[in-house]
Write a protein that holds these residues in place. Structure first.
Motif, mmCIF file in Angstrom:
data_model
loop_
_atom_site.group_PDB
_atom_site.id
_atom_site.type_symbol
_atom_site.label_atom_id
_atom_site.label_comp_id
_atom_site.label_asym_id
_atom_site.label_seq_id
_atom_site.Cartn_x
_atom_site.Cartn_y
_atom_site.Cartn_z
ATOM 1 N N TRP A 106 -38.212 -120.891 33.888
ATOM 2 C CA TRP A 106 -38.013 -119.450 33.873
ATOM 3 C C TRP A 106 -37.080 -119.025 32.741
ATOM 4 C CZ3 TRP A 106 -37.671 -118.610 39.901
ATOM 5 C CH2 TRP A 106 -38.967 -118.392 40.399
ATOM 6 N N LYS A 107 -36.120 -119.872 32.427
ATOM 7 C CA LYS A 107 -35.221 -119.550 31.301
ATOM 8 C C LYS A 107 -36.013 -119.567 29.996
ATOM 9 C CE LYS A 107 -30.558 -120.684 32.835
ATOM 10 N NZ LYS A 107 -30.602 -121.630 33.972
ATOM 11 N N GLU A 108 -36.900 -120.558 29.859
ATOM 12 C CA GLU A 108 -37.749 -120.612 28.665
ATOM 13 C C GLU A 108 -38.637 -119.386 28.581
ATOM 14 O OE1 GLU A 108 -38.697 -125.283 28.897
ATOM 15 O OE2 GLU A 108 -40.129 -124.077 27.737
ATOM 16 N N TRP A 109 -39.140 -118.969 29.715
ATOM 17 C CA TRP A 109 -40.000 -117.789 29.774
ATOM 18 C C TRP A 109 -39.255 -116.569 29.252
ATOM 19 C CZ3 TRP A 109 -45.063 -116.810 31.001
ATOM 20 C CH2 TRP A 109 -45.418 -115.471 31.200
ATOM 21 N N ALA A 110 -38.003 -116.448 29.740
ATOM 22 C CA ALA A 110 -37.207 -115.291 29.334
ATOM 23 C C ALA A 110 -37.024 -115.277 27.822
ATOM 24 C CB ALA A 110 -35.861 -115.323 30.039
ATOM 25 N N LYS A 111 -36.848 -116.467 27.244
ATOM 26 C CA LYS A 111 -36.646 -116.542 25.786
ATOM 27 C C LYS A 111 -37.873 -116.050 25.026
ATOM 28 C CE LYS A 111 -33.439 -120.296 24.718
ATOM 29 N NZ LYS A 111 -33.744 -121.394 25.657
ATOM 30 N N ILE A 112 -39.051 -116.433 25.503
ATOM 31 C CA ILE A 112 -40.265 -116.064 24.767
ATOM 32 C C ILE A 112 -40.717 -114.648 25.112
ATOM 33 C CG2 ILE A 112 -42.693 -116.617 24.384
ATOM 34 C CD1 ILE A 112 -42.099 -119.506 24.922
ATOM 35 N N PHE A 113 -40.623 -114.266 26.401
ATOM 36 C CA PHE A 113 -41.243 -113.011 26.820
ATOM 37 C C PHE A 113 -40.239 -111.923 27.147
ATOM 38 C CE2 PHE A 113 -45.527 -114.524 26.953
ATOM 39 C CZ PHE A 113 -45.414 -115.885 27.188
ATOM 40 N N GLY A 114 -38.963 -112.290 27.238
ATOM 41 C CA GLY A 114 -37.952 -111.279 27.488
ATOM 42 C C GLY A 114 -37.897 -110.786 28.917
ATOM 43 N N ARG A 115 -38.523 -111.497 29.857
ATOM 44 C CA ARG A 115 -38.457 -111.066 31.253
ATOM 45 C C ARG A 115 -37.828 -112.191 32.074
ATOM 46 N NH1 ARG A 115 -43.281 -109.044 29.433
ATOM 47 N NH2 ARG A 115 -44.550 -110.802 30.159
ATOM 48 N N ASP A 116 -36.818 -111.785 32.902
ATOM 49 C CA ASP A 116 -36.051 -112.764 33.679
ATOM 50 C C ASP A 116 -36.651 -113.015 35.041
ATOM 51 O OD1 ASP A 116 -33.116 -111.612 32.237
ATOM 52 O OD2 ASP A 116 -33.692 -113.725 32.352
ATOM 53 N N TYR A 117 -36.604 -114.257 35.471
ATOM 54 C CA TYR A 117 -37.021 -114.585 36.840
ATOM 55 C C TYR A 117 -35.949 -115.424 37.495
ATOM 56 C CZ TYR A 117 -41.595 -112.575 36.168
ATOM 57 O OH TYR A 117 -42.611 -111.688 35.945
ATOM 58 N N GLN A 118 -35.659 -115.099 38.751
ATOM 59 C CA GLN A 118 -34.697 -115.877 39.536
ATOM 60 C C GLN A 118 -35.362 -116.227 40.858
ATOM 61 O OE1 GLN A 118 -31.817 -116.580 38.276
ATOM 62 N NE2 GLN A 118 -31.969 -115.196 36.518
ATOM 63 N N PRO A 119 -34.922 -117.321 41.489
ATOM 64 C CA PRO A 119 -35.507 -117.644 42.800
ATOM 65 C C PRO A 119 -35.238 -116.527 43.816
ATOM 66 C CG PRO A 119 -34.232 -119.486 41.965
ATOM 67 C CD PRO A 119 -33.976 -118.348 41.041
#
Lengths: 387, 97, 316
Positions: free
Chosen positions: A239-252
């Motif tokens: 999810w941290k990698e996702w945030a880097k590429i797409f700019g959207r945060d995910y948390q459990p």
């Protein structure tokens, strides 16, 4: 940079899966999942992606075909709901035991009887114990994002477990929402081709699905549990990698105005949006209410949940499923057991709501909070049932 | 073949219980099951190979002269070979207790 | 003696020498099913992937950490061998096309018992055949759910005693006849359907070869004598298979694109069925009248088959 689109969420889910360059999809239609199946077959039949689309003869066969295809090294996807998921039930623990990275979209729908095609979580809750990673999407953007993330999570060498993305049927699948659809280039950057741990091919023969005698079965089960519990770390990393590429945060576990809350509503899935409107309403009259949204259901994010609700005295849990004759709804029961040994425990008010597509409006959440404040005991209760 | 440690700990179980060594079932010698064993009379044997073809254990092999024998590590003594041998070159004899 | 057509050579020494099912498996002494499996795997050759249903062959071969299979092998559950095989076939097709794996043909074979084919497995088999996957489905038919303790299946013959169709005082054994699986598969319009028996090993191997060459799904129904379940001596396994064929109980034929052909011709006066029945304990309760009923049933089914042999026309 992704493209802004306005699209039905089920269609967007199919488009997101197509971006993942799947090799095989085996799908059997069931309301309200059918739009995912139909649109995916449109994409394949138009030649937009190079994949085999199997129109199998039942959900049992769709998950079985996915297992076979995944074992042979393909990236696979399937989708289902309710009765279909129940029909797959036999095979679900086998897929996770065999560590096959199948990704499945579940359009959450009530389980019969009586027959009801509308939204609740009674289809996915009986699959709690099957060893799959389970995510709950709150809106169309999360459906797109989680569908793509799931392949990365499932295929990660530290995970190697199947993933279910839960999408509220009709309430979410059939909504037309503004979303950002990632580009193929972005998805390719995030999701490399699958490198299977083991594959079925005569160049390297091996046997999959060997059975266990009693002297080894417990060790196999522990290994599976450790793998699922350990997956949380990797999911957060991805999810941290996702945030880097797409700019959207995910948390459990995500929170909304929870820091100073005396009472927290707990939701999973699309109801979180309505609940957040209710929180804003109640805050207007200075009530200290907040919202906790569980995104990762299995493996259950114990530490993250405890941190999210720290300091809060009362949890008003929305359960959209029930274990009949038992201790209440699955979410509240899970939460209560997390806190059992803690010295500081919030009160857990368990409300069974929104079954079979019964609408849950802002007023209902407000009533829920009022009821939670007044409630004296900790038994579960149905909210919104005509007495 | 290197003998795996058994029973394994939970960390040693392969993911998915995959077995990466095809045919390693041969480490178990089923020969201990039998009560009778086949004996070939090569004077009668016509070297047709039917005994080899009909053995469910795949334990009958051809020797360098074209005659056949059973690998007693695996022979379960079912007697199919003796029954099917056209020239009746195979007899089943009792194993000693 | 067999009179056969189109056999190139009848010499066991020229059959594929490699063993694809290792010794050390846990099948019963004299198991006809494992013999059938051993032979059909030789026929498949090494470029094959096996999808196996739960059953005798799965249990005797794959107790972790051992496996008797030399082929790449997958077992998932009881009723989905054909569905798993569909998935494997689709994956191999897609991966070859996308250049992710070697571009050479790999046969996909599903192996299931009579339960996993004709009863609990029928839906998956029907679906896979209808979708036209290029795969071979082998039904290893020992005529009951042998692995779980000899319970009846739709392939249990008329009047056979099993643990769920026992020869009791009121009802004597299985009340229905054998469901005609090859016929059901022909009705799906698949290019190749055949019956086979390991007692006729070269015939079996020829049929596996034809199944591999078929342009679509192929189905081979293999009679698997089970000394344990049929209560027959372990050394008579091959003999019983021969008696089944020679009496017309299990005729050996193939159906290529709808054209029926006997691969083992039988004389006008077949062997009486009583010889076959008397050799097996599962028919021990049959009196002369019962044997007459069985003979009539066998004669009727055989006549139906001969009618198809003489009148069917290839649909290609």
């Amino acid at each position: 940079m992704g493209k802004r689109i306005g699209m039905e969420v089920a269609i967007a889910a199919a488009e997101a899966v197509a971006l993942c360059r799947i090799d095989v999809a085996a799908v059997y239609p069931i309301t309200p999942q059918s739009h995912i199946a139909e649109h995916l077959s449109d994409i394949v039949h138009d030649g937009r992606i190079d994949a085999e689309f199997l129109t199998v003869e039942s959900e049992h066969s769709s998950i079985s075909a996915c297992a076979g295809a995944s074992a042979a090294g393909a990236r696979v996807y399937t989708a289902t709901s309710s009765q279909g998921l129940m029909l797959m039930h036999e095979i679900l623990p086998i897929v996770s035991a065999m560590r096959l990275p199948v990704v499945m979209g579940v359009a959450n729908r009530a389980v019969s009887g009586p027959l009801n095609i509308w939204n609740d979580h009674t289809d996915v809750m009986p699959q709690r114990d099957c060893g799959w990673i389970q995510l709950f999407a709150e809106n169309g953007q999360e459906v797109i994002d989680m569908s793509i993330q799931s392949f990365r999570i499932a295929e990660h060498p530290d995970v190697m477990l199947p993933v279910m993305v839960n999408i509220d049927g009709f309430q979410l699948t059939h909504m037309i929402e503004p979303m950002i659809m990632p580009t193929q280039e972005e998805v390719d950057r995030f999701l490399p081709p699958r490198v299977p741990f083991a594959t079925l091919h005569p160049d390297n023969p091996l046997s999959m699905g060997c059975f266990n005698m009693p002297d080894i079965f417990m060790e196999t089960m522990k290994a599976k549990d450790v793998a699922l519990q350990g997956a949380k770390k990797t999911i957060i990393k991805i999810w941290k990698e996702w945030a880097k590429i797409f700019g959207r945060d995910y948390q459990p576990v995500e929170t909304y105005k929870a820091k100073d809350a005396d009472i927290l509503i707990v939701t999973m899935g699309s109801m979180g949006e309505t609940a957040s409107v209710a929180v804003d309403e109640m805050r207007k009259s200075r009530k200290k209410v907040g919202l906790v949204k569980i995104k990762l259901w299995r493996p259950f994010p114990v530490e993250e949940f405890k941190v999210a609700v720290r300091g809060c005295k009362t949890l008003a849990v929305m359960d959209r499923a029930l274990s009949f004759g038992g201790a209440g709804g699955p979410v509240a029961t899970e939460i209560k057991s997390l806190f059992y040994h803690e010295k500081e425990r919030p009160r857990v008010a368990d409300f069974i709501m929104g079954l079979g597509g019964r609408d849950v409006r802002v007023e209902d959440f407000i009533a829920m909070v009022e009821r939670a404040e007044k409630k004296e005991d900790d038994t579960y209760e149905f909210l919104g049932v005509r007495e | 073949m290197k003998q795996r440690k058994w029973p394994e700990t939970w960390r040693e179980v392969t993911p998915g219980c995959i077995v990466f060594t095809p045919g390693n079932a041969s480490e178990y010698k089923t020969g201990s099951w039998r009560a009778q064993r086949p004996v070939w009379d090569n004077k009668k044997c016509i070297k047709c190979g039917m005994c080899y073809l009909f053995c469910p254990e795949a334990c009958i092999h051809e020797d360098e002269n074209g005659y056949f024998y059973a690998d007693l590590d695996y022979c379960k003594g079912c007697g199919i070979c003796a029954h099917e041998c056209w020239p009746q070159a195979i007899s089943m004899i009792e194993e000693e207790v | 003696m067999n009179t056969v057509q189109n056999f190139e050579i009848f010499v066991p020494k020229l059959v594929e020498k490699r063993e694809f099912f290792s010794s050390g498996h846990r099948a019963c002494q004299g198991c006809g099913e494992v013999l059938a499996l051993r032979l059909l795997l030789k026929g498949l050759g090494e470029d094959a992937i096996i999808a196996n249903a739960t059953g005798c062959m799965e249990i005797i071969s794959s107790a972790y950490p051992a496996t008797a299979w030399m082929h790449p092998y997958i077992h998932v559950a009881f009723e989905n061998a054909a569905a798993v095989a569909s998935g494997v076939e689709a994956a191999i097709k897609a991966l070859r096309r996308k250049g992710k794996i070697a571009d050479r043909e790999v046969f996909v074979a599903a192996v299931a018992g009579d339960g996993g084919t004709a009863d609990i497995g029928l839906q998956a088999l029907s679906g896979a055949a209808e979708r036209g996957h290029k795969f071979i489905f082998f039904c290893l038919d020992n005529e009951a759910y042998m692995n779980t303790g000899i319970q009846r299946s739709s392939q249990t013959p008329f009047m056979a005693a099993t643990t769920t169709s026992p020869a009791g005082k009121a009802i004597k054994g299985q009340r229905t006849g054998k469901k005609n699986m090859p016929e059901i598969m022909v009705a799906h319009g698949i290019p190749y359907v055949a019956t086979a028996c390991p007692s006729y090993p070269i015939d079996l191997l020829e049929k596996v070869k034809k199944a591999k060459e078929a342009d679509g799904p192929a189905y081979i129904h293999v009679l698997s004598v089970c000394p344990t379940g049929w209560r027959s001596p372990s050394n008579e396994t091959v003999k019983l298979g021969r008696l089944a064929v020679e009496s017309g109980v299990f005729p050996l034929y193939e159906v290529e694109n709808g054209k029926y052909r006997l691969t083992v011709e039988l004389p006008e006066k077949r062997r009486p069925v009583s010889e076959y029945l008397k050799a097996q304990g599962r028919f021990r309760h049959l009196g002369p009248e019962d044997i007459g009923k069985v003979q009539a049933l066998v004669d009727r089914e055989y006549r139906k088959l001969i009618h198809k042999v003489t009148t069917s026309v290839s649909w290609s």
